[in-house]
Motif scaffolding. Structure first.
Motif, short mmCIF file in Angstrom:
data_model
loop_
_atom_site.label_atom_id
_atom_site.label_comp_id
_atom_site.label_asym_id
_atom_site.label_seq_id
_atom_site.Cartn_x
_atom_site.Cartn_y
_atom_site.Cartn_z
N LEU A 545 34.28 45.93 45.34
CA LEU A 545 34.14 44.56 45.83
C LEU A 545 35.46 43.80 45.72
O LEU A 545 35.79 42.99 46.59
CB LEU A 545 33.03 43.85 45.05
N MET A 546 36.23 44.06 44.66
CA MET A 546 37.55 43.46 44.55
C MET A 546 38.46 43.95 45.67
O MET A 546 39.23 43.17 46.25
CB MET A 546 38.17 43.79 43.18
N ALA A 547 38.37 45.24 45.99
CA ALA A 547 39.18 45.77 47.08
C ALA A 547 38.81 45.11 48.41
O ALA A 547 39.68 44.78 49.21
CB ALA A 547 39.00 47.29 47.16
N LEU A 548 37.50 44.90 48.67
CA LEU A 548 37.08 44.26 49.91
C LEU A 548 37.50 42.80 49.94
O LEU A 548 37.94 42.29 50.99
CB LEU A 548 35.56 44.38 50.05
N ALA A 549 37.37 42.10 48.83
CA ALA A 549 37.80 40.69 48.79
C ALA A 549 39.29 40.56 49.00
O ALA A 549 39.75 39.64 49.71
CB ALA A 549 37.39 40.08 47.44
N ASN A 550 40.07 41.45 48.44
CA ASN A 550 41.51 41.42 48.68
C ASN A 550 41.84 41.81 50.11
O ASN A 550 42.77 41.27 50.72
CB ASN A 550 42.19 42.37 47.69
N GLU A 589 44.37 48.60 35.86
CA GLU A 589 45.26 48.90 36.99
C GLU A 589 44.61 48.63 38.35
O GLU A 589 45.31 48.16 39.26
CB GLU A 589 45.75 50.34 36.87
N PRO A 590 43.30 48.88 38.58
CA PRO A 590 42.70 48.43 39.85
C PRO A 590 42.78 46.91 40.03
O PRO A 590 42.97 46.43 41.15
CB PRO A 590 41.26 48.91 39.75
N ALA A 591 42.63 46.15 38.95
CA ALA A 591 42.75 44.70 39.07
C ALA A 591 44.17 44.30 39.46
O ALA A 591 44.37 43.38 40.28
CB ALA A 591 42.36 44.04 37.74
N ALA A 600 43.37 41.05 35.31
CA ALA A 600 44.37 41.95 34.73
C ALA A 600 44.99 41.35 33.47
O ALA A 600 45.17 42.05 32.46
CB ALA A 600 45.46 42.25 35.77
N ARG A 601 45.30 40.06 33.52
CA ARG A 601 45.86 39.42 32.32
C ARG A 601 44.85 39.38 31.20
O ARG A 601 45.20 39.57 30.02
CB ARG A 601 46.33 38.00 32.69
#
Length: 745
Positions: A545-550, A589-591, A600-601
């Motif tokens: 879902l993060m990949a799609l949002a990006n 790393e995916p983040a 990530a932070r």
């Protein structure tokens, strides 16, 4: 005016050191109870000297000097000195009990600290022969402040003239103890910014002064209860705090629905109010009002031909190409051709049309217009309103159904007509809002609007995601298909607006392929599109879902995913339910790859806290990280390496002192055998006293034979007892040998 009390033991402490090491601020932290601010800590140094007459001028300063140490009431007087060694400071040493050498906790001070403190040691040793000395490292808070964001931002704000503290400038406690061993003094650390060690330092200075008075003075039996100075407990830097995920406010559903209402892209229903066409969207009206849902779901199979019963609604070519303010417009369309298309869409449809009378006080008939010229037949609904509903009043009702807000009409007649329209359309929330306007209680409309919008979101979830009502577009995914609504996708996502409303072939297609996306991920994306929120997700599920949002340039959705993940992992960490270290490593790393910077932070901060556990139990996961992440974890690990070394040194000193105490207790409880025993000069922990007032002097042997009179023990005990206190109470062996060589028997 003097406020001294006679029963207090007076202790004078002289503070010496180089310029800009923090002597005055250390004294002010103790005497005036003032904490140094961040600005005072970073700005360039201004030489100052704290006036000793503050004890007579300021009553509060004098009252703070009084303290009780081990049951003894005493008054601590602090003397500040000049940092310039060329000036004569011997006047300050007069009648002093303790001398404190101050040096900053920075590397540039190490080279000069030894030389300057040696000079101060010679001066204080000559002026204060019986007084103890301490080496104090100030500004210990810089060890963890140099990498904090607040001091860094403040330094950049002040300009390039303010030098930022770097890692190479920090002095470690081990280096401070080496300097202290060379001058033969105990080592303490303080910070006037965090107030660490300030009160502990001066409390132990008072103990050392009272112990010195007990050994060298007379009639000091009341000082028997005073303990030896304590070992300083190492300072553990504060645990790094993971920042809360900030949700951007640039993509709210209410704002996008306002754009949908104002521009009306891809409408699939047309209302005729006294001959005036008013386009709208069926899915949104059905979710906002039960009356429209019943109207749009009327069975039309009896009036439609059999070939068009199962067809879907034809979207009108009224397209909106308005992008959000924070993104770049990707597709530019021909505005002139678009205007012609919009005009033709409102004038007429295909030649075929059927009508059905509606039995409702607000609607007269429903007309279905369809086309047989295209391969896929399209339907368009045209609903004729009753003459009671004018175009102005019905537009106000539509505005409320889209936005949940209504403006107060200009006249009472308009308000009564609006109230009647709300009653006919069965919009209960609008009726309540108008009633509040009549009663002059408009402030209650805010809560009504909030409930209406929440109900609208829930109905959109049910009608569009679960039941797939009124959809006009289908996406072909990796593991199935999913229906959606073109108009809402275009106003909610700029990438979808460019793809579905531009010059690409997807504008005319009803089945659009979307490779690399599975059905569950796309349904979670649609849930955000319709409700501006996402359901609780698993720990590792949101990666896709993060990949799609990006991929679709949706920072608001990305922030919601980050917030959901951090809440779930934070609850697991706080409740100690399970070990989330592997989840943090997997998500890090995916983040970073998909621009989820806040997640990530957050993962980096949590991994830095769990770094010691990670190196001990899961080295394989640690080595799987990239070199940049490993370097960050090594630099920001908590607790740091120097603190672990300090804890080990502190525990070793405690064990040594415990062994010494046991040894002394056995020696004193023995049968009285005489031995030449020299007391230890190290600091003792927080325990009971181990010696009497004459602990440095040895008991004289009773001589019964002439041969024993000239042996080693009877001859050396008088020599030891005749040594000056500066030699007998030497803090280290090196200092003892040097003073012993200068002493003449």
């Amino acid at each position: 005016m003097d406020y001294e009390e006679a029963h207090h033991e007076l202790v004078k402490c002289v503070v010496v050191g180089d310029t800009a090491v923090g002597k005055t601020r250390l004294i002010c932290a103790r005497a005036c109870d003032t904490r140094v601010t961040l600005e005072q800590l970073i700005v360039p140094h201004v030489p100052t000297v704290w006036a000793i007459d503050q004890y007579r001028i300021q009553r509060q300063v004098l009252e703070r000097s009084f303290q009780t140490v081990d049951g003894i009431s005493c008054s601590l007087r602090l003397w500040d000195t000049f940092g310039d060694h060329d000036k004569d400071r011997r006047f300050a040493y007069g009648n002093s009990d303790v001398c404190s050498f101050v040096s900053p906790s920075q590397i540039p001070a190490v080279a000069t600290a030894t030389l300057s403190n040696r000079a101060c040691t010679r001066d204080s040793g000559a002026s204060v022969p019986h007084g103890p000395s301490y080496l104090v490292g100030c500004k210990s808070g810089l060890r963890h402040m140099w990498k904090d964001e607040q001091p860094t931002a403040f330094t950049h704000k002040r300009g390039p003239l303010i030098r930022r503290v770097r890692e190479a400038d920090i002095l470690l406690p081990e280096q401070g103890r080496l300097v202290a061993n060379e001058i033969g003094a105990p080592y303490y650390e303080t910070s006037a910014y965090t107030m660490f060690g300030v009160h502990t330092l001066f409390e132990n200075i008072v103990r050392a002064a009272l112990c010195s008075q007990r050994r060298h003075g007379f009639l000091m039996s009341h000082l028997k209860r005073v303990q030896n100075p304590w070992i300083q407990v190492p300072f553990c830097p504060p645990k790094p705090e993971a920042k809360t995920v900030v949700i951007p406010k640039d993509s709210l559903l209410t704002d996008d629905l306002r754009m949908l209402y104002e521009h009306k892209p891809y409408c699939d229903v047309l209302f005729l109010a006294q001959g005036t066409p008013i386009p709208a969207h069926r899915f949104l009206l059905a979710a906002s009002c039960q009356t429209f849902y019943d109207l749009f779901t009327i069975d039309l199979s009896d009036v439609l031909p059999e070939a068009f019963v199962q067809t879907c609604a034809r979207p009108s070519p009224i397209v909106c190409h308005k992008f959000n303010s924070d993104k770049e417009q990707l597709i530019e369309s021909d505005s002139s051709s678009q205007t012609e298309s919009d005009a033709s869409s409102t004038q007429g449809f295909s030649a075929l049309a059927v009508r059905k009378i509606v039995n409702h006080p607000a609607f007269e008939e429903i007309e279905v217009r369809y086309s047989v010229d295209v391969p896929i037949a399209n339907l368009h609904l045209v609903i004729t309103l009753n003459d009671v509903l004018s175009a102005e009043i019905f537009s106000m009702c539509l505005a409320y159904l889209y936005l949940g807000d209504v403006r107060k009409p200009a006249s009472a007649h308009t308000m009564s007509r609006l109230e009647k329209a709300a009653y006919l359309l069965n919009i209960t929330e609008l009726s309540s809002s108008i009633e509040n306007m009549h009663n002059r209680e408009e402030f209650l409309n805010l809560s009504i609007k909030t409930r209406f919008l929440e109900k609208q979101k829930e109905q959109l979830r049910q009608l569009c995601l679960v039941e797939n009502h009124f959809s006009d577009i289908t996406f072909q995914l990796d593991d199935g298909t999913c229906c959606a609504h073109r108009a809402l996708l275009m106003v909610r996502c700029d990438m979808m607006d460019a793809m579905l409303g531009g010059t690409f072939k997807e504008r005319q297609e009803k089945l659009i392929p979307l490779p690399g996306v599975d059905l569950a991920c796309f349904r979670a994306f649609l849930e955000y599109i319709y409700t501006d929120s996402i359901s609780s997700v698993g720990v590792l599920e949101p990666v896709e879902l993060m990949a799609l949002a990006n991929r679709l340039c949706l920072p608001h959705l990305l922030a919601l995913i980050e917030q959901a993940v951090t809440r779930e992992l934070g609850a697991a960490i706080l409740g100690d339910e399970r070990d989330v270290t592997e989840d943090l490593v997997t998500l890090l790393e995916p983040a970073q790859l998909h621009n989820a910077k806040q997640l990530a932070r957050w993962c980096l901060v949590q991994l830095s806290i769990k770094y010691n556990e990670l190196t001990r139990y899961n080295k394989k996961a640690l080595h799987s990280l990239r070199p940049g992440n490993l370097a960050y974890l090594n630099l920001n690990r908590w607790p740091p390496v120097w603190y672990l070394n300090e804890v080990e040194h502190y525990q070793k000193c405690m064990r040594d002192n415990a062994a010494l105490k046991l040894k002394l207790s056995k020696h004193r409880s023995g049968s009285g055998c005489l031995c030449f025993h020299k007391g230890d000069t190290n600091l003792t922990p927080m325990t009971a006293r181990t010696r009497s007032a004459l602990s440095k002097k040895l008991r004289q042997f009773s001589i019964r034979t002439g041969s024993f009179k000239f042996s080693f023990f009877p001859r050396t005990v008088p020599v030891w007892n005749s040594l000056p206190a500066l030699v007998a109470e030497a803090p280290s062996l090196v200092f003892f040998k040097g003073e012993l060589s200068r002493h003449s028997f």
